[in-house]
Design an enzyme around this catalytic site. Sequence first.
Site, mmCIF file in Angstrom:
data_model
loop_
_atom_site.group_PDB
_atom_site.id
_atom_site.type_symbol
_atom_site.label_atom_id
_atom_site.label_comp_id
_atom_site.label_asym_id
_atom_site.label_seq_id
_atom_site.Cartn_x
_atom_site.Cartn_y
_atom_site.Cartn_z
ATOM 1 C CB SER A 709 37.805 49.074 46.652
ATOM 2 O OG SER A 709 38.404 49.716 45.683
ATOM 3 C CE LYS A 710 44.163 44.153 46.311
ATOM 4 N NZ LYS A 710 45.691 45.425 46.558
ATOM 5 N N GLY A 711 39.676 44.656 42.832
ATOM 6 C CA GLY A 711 39.698 44.442 42.421
ATOM 7 C C GLY A 711 39.822 42.866 41.817
ATOM 8 C CG ASP A 765 47.144 43.843 43.813
ATOM 9 O OD1 ASP A 765 47.753 42.816 43.628
ATOM 10 O OD2 ASP A 765 46.105 44.880 44.980
#
Length: 1171
Positions: A709-711, A765
């Site tokens: 996943s990533k935001g 991140d």
Amino acid sequence: MPCPADDSGGSDVDRFQLFDGTNNVNCAPRTTVRHPLTASKLHHVPLQGLDVNAHAQHLTSNVAFWSPLKAIPLASYYKLHRVPSLTTMTEPDSSDGDVEPVQLPRRESTVEPQERLPQNGVHNKLFDHVIRTPERRPSPQPTHLSVPGPSSHKVLHEEGSGYVAPKFEGKELQMDQVMDQIEEKGFIPPEFVESETNWFYNELGIDDLYFQTESVPAIVNHILSLYAGKVAAYARDDGRLEIRLDKEAADHAVYIDTSTPGVSVIDGPRYEQRIDEKYVNVSTSSNSYRVETFRSGSHLPGEKDQQLRCYFVYKCHFANPNPASEETNIEIIGEKRFLQKATKNTKAIYQEVMNNVAGRTGPVIEMFEMEASREKRLVIAYRQGSAMGMFSALSDLYHYYGCTSSRKYVEQFSNGITIMSIYLRPLPQTASNARFPPIEAAIHQIMKEVSLLYCIPQNKFQSHFASGRLSLQETIYAHCVWVFVGHFLNRLGSEYASLASILDPNNSVHAEMLSKIKRRLRTETFTSDYILEIINKYPDLVRSLYLAFANTHYVQTRGEQDDFIPTLSYLRLKVDVVLDDAQLKTSISKTAANEHDEMVMTAFRVFNAGVLKTNFYTPTKVALSFRLNPNFLPKVEYPQPLYGMFLVISSEFRGFHLRFRDIARGGIRIVKSRNREAYSINARSLFDENYNLANTQQRKNKDIPEGGSKGVILLDVHHQDKAKVAFEKYIDSIMDLLLPPTSPGIKDPIVDLHGQQEILFMGPDENTADLVNWATEHARARGAPWWKSFFTGKAPRLGGIPHDAYGMTTLSVREFVLGIYRKLNLQPDAVRKLQTGGPDGDLGSNEILLGNEKYTAIVDGAGVLVDPHGLNYEELVRLAKKRAMISEYDTTKLSTEGYRVLVEETNVTLPSGETVNNGMIFRNTFHLRGGKNFDVFVPCGGRPESIDLSTVNKLIVDGKSTIPYIVEGANLFITQDAKLRLEKAGCILYKDASANKGGVTSSSLEVLASLAFDDQGFVENMCIREDGTAPPFYDAYVKEVQETIKRNARLEFEAIWREHQQTGIARSTLSDTLSVAITNLDEELQKQDLWKNTELRDSVLEDALPRLLLEKIGLATIIERVPDNYLRAIFGSYLASRFVYEFGSSPSQFAFFDFMTKRMARLDQQQLNGA
């Protein structure tokens, strides 16, 4: 009576037909067209001294309250439109005793019978029929939004405004001086000088602070300018009086404007917008401005509807400019003028609001009744910088509902809080105003919509709202869909689809090429401005599409303890015709002028169909969040299907959160833009970059239970300094969709079409590493049961395992570097090494500390550091421990052939005689210089695609790679096609998805510990104590995590090396092939009945789970505490990774049978030994 001509279209408020048929309610509100007379520029005059000890003078207003026209009682109206049965409460007496009071409703019934459908045939979602998420439990969140009803009915018994201006003792003398100077000017006839001066001093509602602050010449200029406006009006054909005056000094400003109550003027100087931009928006705890604004108590001469609106802006002088971080006492943090003028009652109100807002992320909204009056006092508090443009946008909001303000205050406090007070009155009752609801009903809708306004104070369709053509909800809905359309409008055409069908989406080179073509095509058709232009043409379609959206997601809560007055939003759903999707499709097709317009408006239908849940109707929120079903994404563009998608929109940012599995983990990054052009590029690529990063994470997470996943949060071009605000809003609004509803009036139930409980696992991140502690603590404060596992990378005091402190990511990278040395029998201290990402970075600093090669070049943000004979290792270690850039390297330790070039330097001559014209360009391209100066290259930092197919040839000479070995520590540093080109040229290369997976392994084991321990056990064993000492379990667990990282990295290195030796397939390709094989087998195993074999399940979990956790907690307790879907993911990922690492990515059809047979035999043997 017919409406006067008006080409602005119907107003949405026309739909609230609350009054009888004697008045035509279908007329759009008039917007006055003004021809301003602008005052001549006023020269700056030094301020008079401020007497902070002056006595108070109580000001009163002579504004008369108009009585309402005789109207149909709301209860009858609701009954007519089949709204729940109502009892009545009596409206406060009006100023005119001859008019019968209007009856306002209070509901008794709890659930409307199913058979009672509205006339439009569509039944709205009700509280008892909301689709509930399983296991949603209320969490303790205090209510800070006032709601109507006995429990929160607040009446102010104080007369007046709650402010008392300090008396200006020299006012009479000043008036005499002003009149003397006016007579000297000779512009105003002598017989009018006294009356004009008296009118200005005593009839405009201006308090003594203005006269105490301004100089006599400045006041003279103001009076002359106002009189000039009257003279100009005499010469105009329409005879209308227009006065516009402004003065802006260094520490204060004055604006005076002609104003029609209840009308937002779109043209003209827009003083409120100017005050927002120049003073309110930019206020900080150290540099703030307070605002006072008054409406004159009488109409202008010859004008029955025109009054003067005066605005006064003052630079703040705080009682304590540097309070303690948690200070909330307004006597300490208040502004001196405010503390001097505010009454005891007003201070008490502000203190209560201050106490509430200090503990919240979003706004606090309170309403107070004014005794013996229909006036309402609306108080709104929020953190400075979190609601840009709020002051001016609020005017549009209450004008829309037929209200006007007599006075407004914006108060700043030195702890960074802004509090606004607005005194609202109903418009004088006339035939043209009859369409508006009574203020007693409208005020609650205004309060609900303030929260919506807080999210996006100035939306892209604000003009439609200000003119009354669309409601606030409709314009913000349109704004959100405009964002959505900009990212997802399918505009690649059939040619792209044909090309995609020819190429292999599983081939990473083909996929990367398609991605580049897609990016190029998308920049050449629909721009955001073009999409905006199209949507602006169809306000009626927007209204219909919004109603369809609202009919699905709006919840009218009704119960024994719920005494909400039915909101006007709900009434519209009962009155307006709600079209189904087929009808909307037909309407769009008939209305759209061309194919492009139809594509854009059809995207609204796609958006409506994709929203599974939203906080759009949650009473208090800080940003708008939407949980979308990603199945609308075209497979030809996005071949790997997403499991979940969140879209978050606010005035400061837009952002996505994407995941490929239900159980998935990845970091949240914030993207900044240097200028408008960079922002446009970032906005166009936002979703694709997010998708690709999550996809890379999915491949990287092959060894752990979480999928990828990533935001990504993209800061608005005007809010590049709002990273912290944006992050907090992003997290809080997503949590609105993950947590159950809390107390009424702040977090009401939402419609959940997904119908499944969701837990997200996030981590730090780019630009978010220092924000994850807040996210963890905020989740705990909001009562999230999963707060411990919500974020990794948090501080050790919260149970985090910091990657940089323990070198987690670097440990994995080092295993691949050491693997090459081991296979080729290389001596590390003889290997010449190039590294991008220097001693100041997490990965770069740990690579230096763990490495023992001969560093010959390092590139970081500061520049380039080179020494062919080897950089001084002790000096590099010093910088790495300090986390300092190479700009701090002691250049006396360089050899005669060594050099350093910083990015800001120009015309630097190197020892070889070469001249570097530009240090920035030299730094950005140094890794492409070629030559045979390096044996190994480890990118530990740098921008994505720093080496691509167009630049890779600079690293290839005579068909051979100039750098023999590359281990890609930095994500996406080299494009896939460039990797394959380098491997073809003989380079041994391991890509990022394999090499830098150590961090995700550490994070996964951190999450597992937080899920396995209860709260007490977690604090005792995983949280660093206040004195900095770590629990013994913590230290031991960190060591086990490190060993797990190294073991997993060695397994993958050996598998790729072995399969390359057997097949000759490039290692970069094998890395992807292994990842796909593991993830596919993992998903299949989770669906099979193997999980139901408890002996096998327990055996696999005992191998997969950390030994220390098993010893400390026990397998049975872990199974009880950890969610079942998470345990299934552990089971599947462990079996799949071990099988693929042993048998390769293309095993024989009997290989898995053999693998499981051996495992079952071992299990049988263990059981025999146990017996």
